[in-house]
Design an enzyme around this catalytic site. Structure first.
Site, mmCIF file in Angstrom:
data_model
loop_
_atom_site.group_PDB
_atom_site.id
_atom_site.type_symbol
_atom_site.label_atom_id
_atom_site.label_comp_id
_atom_site.label_asym_id
_atom_site.label_seq_id
_atom_site.Cartn_x
_atom_site.Cartn_y
_atom_site.Cartn_z
ATOM 1 C CE1 TYR A 33 1.265 -0.270 4.606
ATOM 2 C CE2 TYR A 33 0.144 1.734 4.174
ATOM 3 C CZ TYR A 33 1.184 0.352 5.189
ATOM 4 O OH TYR A 33 1.915 0.882 6.595
ATOM 5 N NE ARG A 52 6.834 4.664 0.287
ATOM 6 C CZ ARG A 52 6.965 5.389 1.393
ATOM 7 N NH1 ARG A 52 7.681 5.370 2.320
ATOM 8 N NH2 ARG A 52 5.329 5.377 1.681
ATOM 9 N NE ARG A 100 -5.921 -19.416 3.744
ATOM 10 C CZ ARG A 100 -5.122 -20.463 4.665
ATOM 11 N NH1 ARG A 100 -4.881 -21.565 4.339
ATOM 12 N NH2 ARG A 100 -4.066 -20.255 5.291
ATOM 13 C CG HIS A 102 0.263 -20.977 2.941
ATOM 14 N ND1 HIS A 102 -0.864 -21.635 2.904
ATOM 15 C CD2 HIS A 102 0.734 -20.388 3.864
ATOM 16 C CE1 HIS A 102 -0.558 -21.528 3.786
ATOM 17 N NE2 HIS A 102 0.309 -20.898 4.310
ATOM 18 C CE LYS A 147 3.052 3.922 2.397
ATOM 19 N NZ LYS A 147 3.388 3.175 4.099
ATOM 20 C CD GLU A 180 9.841 1.391 10.531
ATOM 21 O OE1 GLU A 180 9.888 2.501 9.439
ATOM 22 O OE2 GLU A 180 9.969 -0.313 9.930
ATOM 23 C CG LEU A 205 8.181 1.961 4.616
ATOM 24 C CD1 LEU A 205 8.090 1.358 3.644
ATOM 25 C CD2 LEU A 205 7.643 2.600 4.557
HETATM 26 N N1 PDD Z 1 2.701 5.123 7.466
HETATM 27 N N2 PDD Z 1 7.565 3.345 9.113
HETATM 28 C C1 PDD Z 1 6.367 2.507 8.618
HETATM 29 C C2 PDD Z 1 5.948 1.246 9.372
HETATM 30 C C3 PDD Z 1 5.496 3.606 8.626
HETATM 31 O O1 PDD Z 1 4.157 2.581 8.317
HETATM 32 C C4 PDD Z 1 5.209 5.236 7.384
HETATM 33 C C5 PDD Z 1 4.356 5.033 7.120
HETATM 34 C C6 PDD Z 1 6.564 4.964 7.666
HETATM 35 C C7 PDD Z 1 7.025 6.572 7.187
HETATM 36 O O2 PDD Z 1 7.167 6.811 6.084
HETATM 37 P P1 PDD Z 1 6.156 8.006 5.299
HETATM 38 O O3 PDD Z 1 7.125 9.500 5.456
HETATM 39 O O4 PDD Z 1 6.302 7.784 3.305
HETATM 40 O O5 PDD Z 1 4.766 8.405 5.555
HETATM 41 C C8 PDD Z 1 7.403 5.083 8.290
HETATM 42 C C9 PDD Z 1 1.461 5.059 7.267
HETATM 43 C C10 PDD Z 1 1.315 6.915 6.760
HETATM 44 C C11 PDD Z 1 0.143 4.233 7.419
HETATM 45 O O6 PDD Z 1 1.176 3.133 7.118
HETATM 46 O O7 PDD Z 1 -0.591 5.134 7.846
#
Ligand code: PDD
Length: 287
Positions: A33, A52, A100, A102, A147, A180, A205
């Site tokens: 996403y 990304r 379904r 895997h 992501k 993070e 991320l």
């Molecule tokens: N989250 N780290 C993680 C684990 C994240 O899920 C996100 C973003 C970030 C920051 O990334 P960016 O600057 O590209 O938004 C770092 C989004 C906003 C979410 O899951 O809602």
């Protein structure tokens, strides 16, 4: 006009929008996403978000659901139809619908869903006070650079933060370093004014806000170190903040039970927030 969602080729009322029960996103979190911020009705750093998205899909061997230009048209059209001025576009691509099993299905079309959310910019009070984060163990997989919609550990951490009266959880690896936040990137400013954030490896991320802010910090002539930092170092920092598409640059004034620096949002944090916002709103319209 009802709020609309985009679901596999159609703009549908958000309220009743549905996907198939055998979508692999639903069964396996087999999808990725993006959250693209929208300010003044425009998508912010759209190309970086699409870069990304393409990368995440490539890593998981999911094809792009449509050409990049078409993706842009759909997201712009959804934002326009929903009258979105400030908030974000959410896009999700899964491997598709299949019985379904895997292993990857042989012939399946990726499924694409988009929604939008209107949101207010962070309030005056929050920015003036800063937020609190707690630290929790990082129990995620080893490809945090993708992501993926597989966010259960992130949800558990955010819920733990919420129940502790904090706004975010900083995730701590087995070696005691902060990776993070549960949905944000983590930053500190050392007592001698160096900005520290983890290097973008498979451990985190690579946030788009993070990528832009790295450039902004350089342009501002600030010293930046991309390396891991420990919880102890964060406790001892002069300033701390987090970044994400929905928070931009958010000051942190408490980590666990300790005040950060003098307990107020830091000067460098404020400077970075303003400079970051100026990259897409030169009139400073968002603060
Ligand atoms: N989250 N780290 C993680 C684990 C994240 O899920 C996100 C973003 C970030 C920051 O990334 P960016 O600057 O590209 O938004 C770092 C989004 C906003 C979410 O899951 O809602």
């Amino acid at each position: 006009m009802p709020r609309l969602a985009y679901v596999n080729g159609r703009f549908l009322p958000h309220r009743g929008a549905q996907v198939h029960i055998e979508d692999r996103g639903y069964q396996f979190a087999d999808g990725v996403y993006e959250v693209v911020p929208v300010a003044h009705g425009r998508l912010v750093d759209e190309e970086l978000h699409l870069d990304r998205l393409e990368r995440s899909l490539r890593e998981l061997r999911i094809p792009m659901p449509m050409k990049r230009e078409a993706l842009k048209l759909v997201s712009h059209e959804l934002a326009r139809r929903n009258g979105l001025t400030y908030g974000f576009v959410y896009m999700q691509v899964t491997r598709g619908v299949a019985p379904r099993d895997h292993k990857f299905p042989k012939s399946v079309r990726p499924a694409l869903v988009m929604t939008t959310r209107q949101m207010k910019p962070a309030g005056e009070k929050t920015l003036a006070e800063g937020i609190r984060v707690i630290t929790v163990p990082d129990i995620r997989w080893k490809r945090r650079d993708i992501k993926s919609t597989s966010l259960l550990p992130n949800c558990l951490a955010k819920q733990q933060a919420y129940e502790a009266g904090a706004a975010e959880a900083w995730l701590v690896d087995d070696d005691g370093t902060v990776t993070e936040g549960s949905s944000t990137n983590a930053w500190i400013v050392t007592r001698d004014g160096r900005i520290v954030t983890r290097k973008a490896t498979q451990d985190i991320l690579n946030g788009i806000t993070r990528q832009v802010l790295v450039k902004v910090a350089e342009e501002e002539g600030l010293t930046l170190e991309e390396r891991p930092f420990t919880v102890a170092e964060a406790y001892d920092a002069k300033e701390a903040f987090l970044t994400s598409s929905t928070n931009f640059v958010m000051p942190i004034t408490r980590i666990d039970e300790r005040s950060v620096g003098n307990g107020h949002p830091g000067e460098i944090t404020g400077k970075l927030r303003r400079a970051y916002i100026a990259t897409f709103a030169p009139d400073g319209g968002v603060r």
